[in-house]
Design a protein around this motif. Structure first.
Motif, PDB file in Angstrom:
ATOM      1  N   ASN A 187       0.807  -1.211   0.000  1.00 37.43           N
ATOM      2  CA  ASN A 187       0.000   0.000   0.000  1.00 37.43           C
ATOM      3  C   ASN A 187       0.842   1.263   0.000  1.00 37.43           C
ATOM      4  O   ASN A 187       0.445   2.268  -0.542  1.00 37.43           O
ATOM      5  N   ILE A 188       1.995   1.223   0.638  1.00 34.49           N
ATOM      6  CA  ILE A 188       2.920   2.352   0.579  1.00 34.49           C
ATOM      7  C   ILE A 188       4.334   1.784   0.574  1.00 34.49           C
ATOM      8  O   ILE A 188       4.652   0.888   1.350  1.00 34.49           O
ATOM      9  N   GLU A 189       5.130   2.271  -0.331  1.00 33.08           N
ATOM     10  CA  GLU A 189       6.488   1.763  -0.494  1.00 33.08           C
ATOM     11  C   GLU A 189       7.441   2.428   0.488  1.00 33.08           C
ATOM     12  O   GLU A 189       7.254   3.565   0.885  1.00 33.08           O
ATOM     13  N   ALA A 190       8.487   1.688   0.836  1.00 37.41           N
ATOM     14  CA  ALA A 190       9.569   2.232   1.656  1.00 37.41           C
ATOM     15  C   ALA A 190      10.385   3.201   0.807  1.00 37.41           C
ATOM     16  O   ALA A 190      10.309   3.175  -0.421  1.00 37.41           O
ATOM     17  N   PRO A 191      11.195   4.057   1.424  1.00 34.59           N
ATOM     18  CA  PRO A 191      11.955   5.034   0.641  1.00 34.59           C
ATOM     19  C   PRO A 191      12.926   4.392  -0.351  1.00 34.59           C
ATOM     20  O   PRO A 191      13.273   5.004  -1.355  1.00 34.59           O
TER      21      PRO A 191
END
Length: 185
Positions: free
Chosen positions: A62-66
Motif C-alpha cells: 500500500n505504501i512503499e519504503a523510501p
C-alpha cells in the motif's frame, strides 16, 4: 433496516475504493519538485508527504519504503531530522488557508506525492494536523492511521558562471598582462 445497512456498506466501500484504486507511478518517473518541500528552512533537507497511511497499516504494497525511490535519494528521517521536520502547513502552496480534512487531493494547493509511493491519490491533512505522522520506520505507529513523510539531502545547486562573465574575466587578465609588459619595457 437491512437495506439501509447494505446501502451504507456499499457507499462506504465506494468512497474507500475511490481513494485506494490509484495506480502507483513507476519509480523510474522522478517526483516533480512541485510535489516536494525543497530545502526546508535552509537546513539542507527535502521533505516529501509520501502517503495517507503508515507503511504497514494495511499490509505490504500500500505504501512503499523510501528504497523504492533510492535513486532520488529518499530515506527514513533520523530522530534528529524528525525533530526539525516541517509542520503540515509548510506544505501549503501559496497563501491559501486549508482546513485539515481527510481525503485531500488537490496538488495545486498542497505539496504531496502519494501517487509516487502508494496506490493512493490523496493524503489526510487531518492526520498530519493532529500529529499522526511517521517516518515509515521507527518514529510513530507503523500499524495505525499515521501518514508517512520521507526525507532526503537537498540537491543544492551551485550557480555556473555565464560564458560572458568568463570572457570578461579573460579580457581583464589579458589587459593586466599587457599593461605589465609595457611597464617592464
Amino acid at each position: 433496516m437491512k437495506k439501509l445497512l447494505q446501502a451504507l456498506t456499499l457507499g462506504t466501500s465506494l468512497v474507500i475504493g475511490a481513494h485506494a484504486n490509484a495506480v502507483i507511478i513507476d519509480s523510474s518517473t522522478i517526483i516533480p519538485d512541485e510535489n516536494i518541500l525543497l530545502n526546508f528552512n535552509g537546513l539542507g533537507l527535502d521533505w516529501v508527504y509520501a502517503g495517507p497511511i503508515a507503511t504497514e497499516e494495511w499490509g505490504p504494497g500500500n505504501i512503499e519504503a523510501p528504497e523504492y525511490r533510492a535513486s532520488e535519494g529518499w530515506r527514513y528521517a533520523t530522530e534528529a531530522e524528525w525533530a526539525l521536520r516541517p509542520d503540515w502547513t509548510d506544505f501549503i502552496i501559496g497563501s491559501v488557508t486549508l482546513d485539515p480534512v481527510a481525503g485531500f487531493s488537490d496538488h495545486s494547493l498542497y505539496r504531496f506525492a502519494s501517487e509516487y509511493w502508494s496506490n493512493f491519490n490523496h493524503i489526510d491533512l487531518s492526520d498530519a494536523a493532529d500529529g499522526y505522522l511517521t517516518n515509515g520506520y521507527d518514529i510513530g505507529d507503523l500499524y495505525s492511521a499515521f501518514d508517512t513523510w520521507y526525507v532526503r539531502d537537498a540537491r543544492i545547486t551551485v550557480p555556473v558562471p555565464e560564458s560572458s562573465s568568463i570572457v570578461l574575466f579573460g579580457l581583464g587578465l589579458m589587459g593586466l598582462f599587457m599593461s605589465r609588459r609595457k611597464f617592464l619595457k
